[in-house]
Design a protein around this motif. Structure first.
Motif, mmCIF file in Angstrom:
data_model
loop_
_atom_site.group_PDB
_atom_site.id
_atom_site.type_symbol
_atom_site.label_atom_id
_atom_site.label_comp_id
_atom_site.label_asym_id
_atom_site.label_seq_id
_atom_site.Cartn_x
_atom_site.Cartn_y
_atom_site.Cartn_z
ATOM 1 N N GLY A 164 -12.549 -5.604 -14.069
ATOM 2 C CA GLY A 164 -13.090 -4.297 -13.712
ATOM 3 C C GLY A 164 -13.297 -4.092 -12.224
ATOM 4 O O GLY A 164 -13.647 -2.993 -11.792
ATOM 5 N N GLN A 165 -13.092 -5.141 -11.437
ATOM 6 C CA GLN A 165 -13.273 -5.011 -9.991
ATOM 7 C C GLN A 165 -12.124 -4.210 -9.387
ATOM 8 O O GLN A 165 -10.970 -4.384 -9.765
ATOM 9 N N LYS A 166 -12.444 -3.343 -8.454
ATOM 10 C CA LYS A 166 -11.435 -2.606 -7.707
ATOM 11 C C LYS A 166 -11.438 -3.148 -6.285
ATOM 12 O O LYS A 166 -12.168 -2.664 -5.428
ATOM 13 N N PRO A 167 -10.642 -4.202 -6.057
ATOM 14 C CA PRO A 167 -10.702 -4.873 -4.761
ATOM 15 C C PRO A 167 -10.269 -3.980 -3.606
ATOM 16 O O PRO A 167 -9.354 -3.157 -3.736
ATOM 17 N N VAL A 168 -10.963 -4.145 -2.496
ATOM 18 C CA VAL A 168 -10.643 -3.411 -1.272
ATOM 19 C C VAL A 168 -9.710 -4.265 -0.429
ATOM 20 O O VAL A 168 -9.948 -5.465 -0.245
ATOM 21 N N GLN A 169 -8.646 -3.681 0.049
ATOM 22 C CA GLN A 169 -7.790 -4.370 0.995
ATOM 23 C C GLN A 169 -7.532 -3.432 2.170
ATOM 24 O O GLN A 169 -7.632 -2.208 2.048
ATOM 25 N N ILE A 170 -7.208 -4.016 3.321
ATOM 26 C CA ILE A 170 -7.040 -3.243 4.543
ATOM 27 C C ILE A 170 -5.596 -3.346 5.008
ATOM 28 O O ILE A 170 -5.038 -4.452 5.047
ATOM 29 N N ASP A 171 -5.014 -2.209 5.337
ATOM 30 C CA ASP A 171 -3.645 -2.216 5.856
ATOM 31 C C ASP A 171 -3.610 -2.918 7.204
ATOM 32 O O ASP A 171 -4.494 -2.733 8.040
ATOM 33 N N ALA A 172 -2.590 -3.723 7.413
ATOM 34 C CA ALA A 172 -2.502 -4.566 8.607
ATOM 35 C C ALA A 172 -2.513 -3.776 9.906
ATOM 36 O O ALA A 172 -2.942 -4.292 10.948
ATOM 37 N N ASN A 173 -2.058 -2.512 9.862
ATOM 38 C CA ASN A 173 -1.964 -1.713 11.082
ATOM 39 C C ASN A 173 -3.192 -0.846 11.333
ATOM 40 O O ASN A 173 -3.234 -0.106 12.319
ATOM 41 N N THR A 174 -4.195 -0.956 10.469
ATOM 42 C CA THR A 174 -5.461 -0.251 10.687
ATOM 43 C C THR A 174 -6.135 -0.796 11.939
ATOM 44 O O THR A 174 -6.114 -1.993 12.199
ATOM 45 N N SER A 175 -6.760 0.080 12.718
ATOM 46 C CA SER A 175 -7.462 -0.383 13.915
ATOM 47 C C SER A 175 -8.678 -1.217 13.524
ATOM 48 O O SER A 175 -9.214 -1.062 12.415
ATOM 49 N N ILE A 176 -9.100 -2.078 14.414
ATOM 50 C CA ILE A 176 -10.269 -2.918 14.136
ATOM 51 C C ILE A 176 -11.496 -2.061 13.862
ATOM 52 O O ILE A 176 -12.288 -2.348 12.955
ATOM 53 N N GLU A 177 -11.672 -0.992 14.645
ATOM 54 C CA GLU A 177 -12.830 -0.116 14.449
ATOM 55 C C GLU A 177 -12.818 0.510 13.054
ATOM 56 O O GLU A 177 -13.847 0.551 12.363
ATOM 57 N N ASN A 178 -11.643 0.989 12.618
ATOM 58 C CA ASN A 178 -11.557 1.594 11.286
ATOM 59 C C ASN A 178 -11.699 0.550 10.183
ATOM 60 O O ASN A 178 -12.254 0.828 9.116
ATOM 61 N N ALA A 179 -11.199 -0.660 10.434
ATOM 62 C CA ALA A 179 -11.360 -1.744 9.458
ATOM 63 C C ALA A 179 -12.834 -2.078 9.277
ATOM 64 O O ALA A 179 -13.297 -2.315 8.149
ATOM 65 N N CYS A 180 -13.559 -2.090 10.387
ATOM 66 C CA CYS A 180 -14.999 -2.346 10.323
ATOM 67 C C CYS A 180 -15.703 -1.259 9.521
ATOM 68 O O CYS A 180 -16.596 -1.543 8.714
ATOM 69 N N GLU A 181 -15.275 -0.013 9.708
ATOM 70 C CA GLU A 181 -15.872 1.095 8.961
ATOM 71 C C GLU A 181 -15.572 0.968 7.471
ATOM 72 O O GLU A 181 -16.426 1.276 6.629
ATOM 73 N N SER B 248 -0.548 -13.626 -11.841
ATOM 74 C CA SER B 248 0.695 -14.398 -11.842
ATOM 75 C C SER B 248 1.838 -13.660 -11.148
ATOM 76 O O SER B 248 2.793 -14.278 -10.682
ATOM 77 N N ASN B 249 1.721 -12.311 -11.060
ATOM 78 C CA ASN B 249 2.764 -11.534 -10.387
ATOM 79 C C ASN B 249 2.498 -11.374 -8.895
ATOM 80 O O ASN B 249 3.201 -10.626 -8.201
ATOM 81 N N GLY B 250 1.478 -12.079 -8.398
ATOM 82 C CA GLY B 250 1.190 -12.056 -6.967
ATOM 83 C C GLY B 250 0.319 -10.911 -6.516
ATOM 84 O O GLY B 250 0.100 -10.732 -5.308
ATOM 85 N N GLU B 251 -0.218 -10.135 -7.448
ATOM 86 C CA GLU B 251 -1.081 -9.015 -7.094
ATOM 87 C C GLU B 251 -2.533 -9.465 -7.025
ATOM 88 O O GLU B 251 -2.956 -10.385 -7.727
ATOM 89 N N LEU B 252 -3.301 -8.791 -6.164
ATOM 90 C CA LEU B 252 -4.712 -9.109 -5.988
ATOM 91 C C LEU B 252 -5.528 -8.568 -7.161
ATOM 92 O O LEU B 252 -5.572 -7.357 -7.392
#
Length: 332
Positions: free
Chosen positions: A32-49, A155-159
């Protein structure tokens, strides 16, 4: 026909009592968890937000062009980024990766820095993945070794989700009545478990926040106790508090005194949670292990300062310390 007790002992789900928590699979804990992931090109400031708005301290960084996770981003990485950008941390050139050099160049040229350059920057909490079928006992052992969280992969490599020390502790405490063999250790006191005579890094309340962050970085710790002139605990500063420095670009908070900063952070948390006061993050040196764990669970913090009757800091109990104790009680 009922199964023998010897089989029930390691067959989670076949009995409603005396569960063996060490045999639970990771996928059960992230259902039931909806994991949060961050796109690699997101700015550090936006990643922090993103971390702040999601109420989490860390998230996997995903590079779509490479179709893979390239690291974890947490507040420890953010702290290292701030110190590098302000030239308050020296890293020998031969020890700098290409990503670190790029990050340093962009930050000092006031250019936007993508979060992929800062993921795993601190080197303290790198991306660690486990299969969904991994047993909880193995994860607890990992947590006891200093790993703070693991990405659970299908097993399919998804988070499938992220298991943190805090989320596993919360699970164990909510189901504690089902794990009878953990009851004895819960009744032991912190001194009996050797959790009082720890070295504690501290700063005076008059010291600048930047000094506290530099001390944390150079001593490879995630939190520092803030003491008054008599050595009495008045608060603490942790890596997670850096979010309040970055939020709304409050870089000037770095030059506040630690006492001022602790007060401002408490006020900010009070506004967010609707509480008048933020809980004091300490526990008496004579407390039981179970009481300390219950307080860690209730306050959702990563450590408690152990204080004596005079309010002087006598040690610190971190989640890693907790899992070292619990790992000793896993089934070999």
């Amino acid at each position: 026909m009922s199964l023998p007790d010897s089989l029930n002992h390691h067959r989670e789900g076949l009995t409603t009592s005396h569960h063996d928590w060490t045999m639970l699979q990771a996928k059960k804990l992230v259902e039931g968890q909806k994991p949060v992931q961050i796109d690699a090109n997101t700015s550090i400031e936006n990643a922090c937000e993103i971390l702040h708005m999601s109420g989490i301290s860390c998230a996997p960084v995903y590079d779509a062009s490479r179709k893979q996770y390239v690291g974890m981003f947490d507040y420890g990485d953010l702290m290292t980024y701030v110190l590098l950008a302000l030239k308050k941390m020296d890293v020998p050139l031969e020890d700098q990766s290409m990503e670190m050099r790029d990050l340093i160049h962009k930050s000092r040229q006031h250019q936007q820095v993508p979060v992929k350059l800062a993921s795993d920057l601190s080197g303290k909490d790198p991306f660690c993945a486990v299969l969904a079928e991994t047993r909880l006992g193995a994860i607890v052992n990992d947590f006891g070794s200093g790993i703070h969280r693991v990405a659970v992969m299908n097993s399919n490599g998804e988070l499938a989700g992220v298991l943190s020390q805090s989320s596993v502790l919360d699970f164990l405490m909510r189901h504690l009545s089902e794990f009878s063999h953990l009851q004895p250790v819960m009744q032991k006191t912190l001194p009996e478990l050797g959790l009082v005579n720890s070295n504690v890094l501290s700063v005076n309340g008059d010291a600048q926040v930047l000094e506290a962050l530099m001390a944390m970085s150079s001593n490879n710790v995630t939190s520092v106790a803030v003491l008054d002139d008599q050595g009495v605990l008045i608060g603490n500063i942790s890596m997670a508090d850096i979010q309040y420095i970055m939020k709304d670009l409050k870089a000037s908070w770095l030059w506040l005194s630690c006492f001022q900063f602790v007060s401002k952070v408490r006020q900010s948390r009070g506004v967010e949670t609707g509480e008048d006061q933020y809980p004091i993050l300490d526990v008496n040196a004579t407390a039981t292990f179970g009481y300390a764990l219950a307080k860690l669970q209730a306050t959702k913090v990563h450590r408690l300062w152990v204080v004596n009757d005079n309010g002087l800091v006598a040690g610190v109990v971190s989640l890693t310390d907790v899992f070292k104790i619990l790992s000793a009680h896993t089934d070999s």
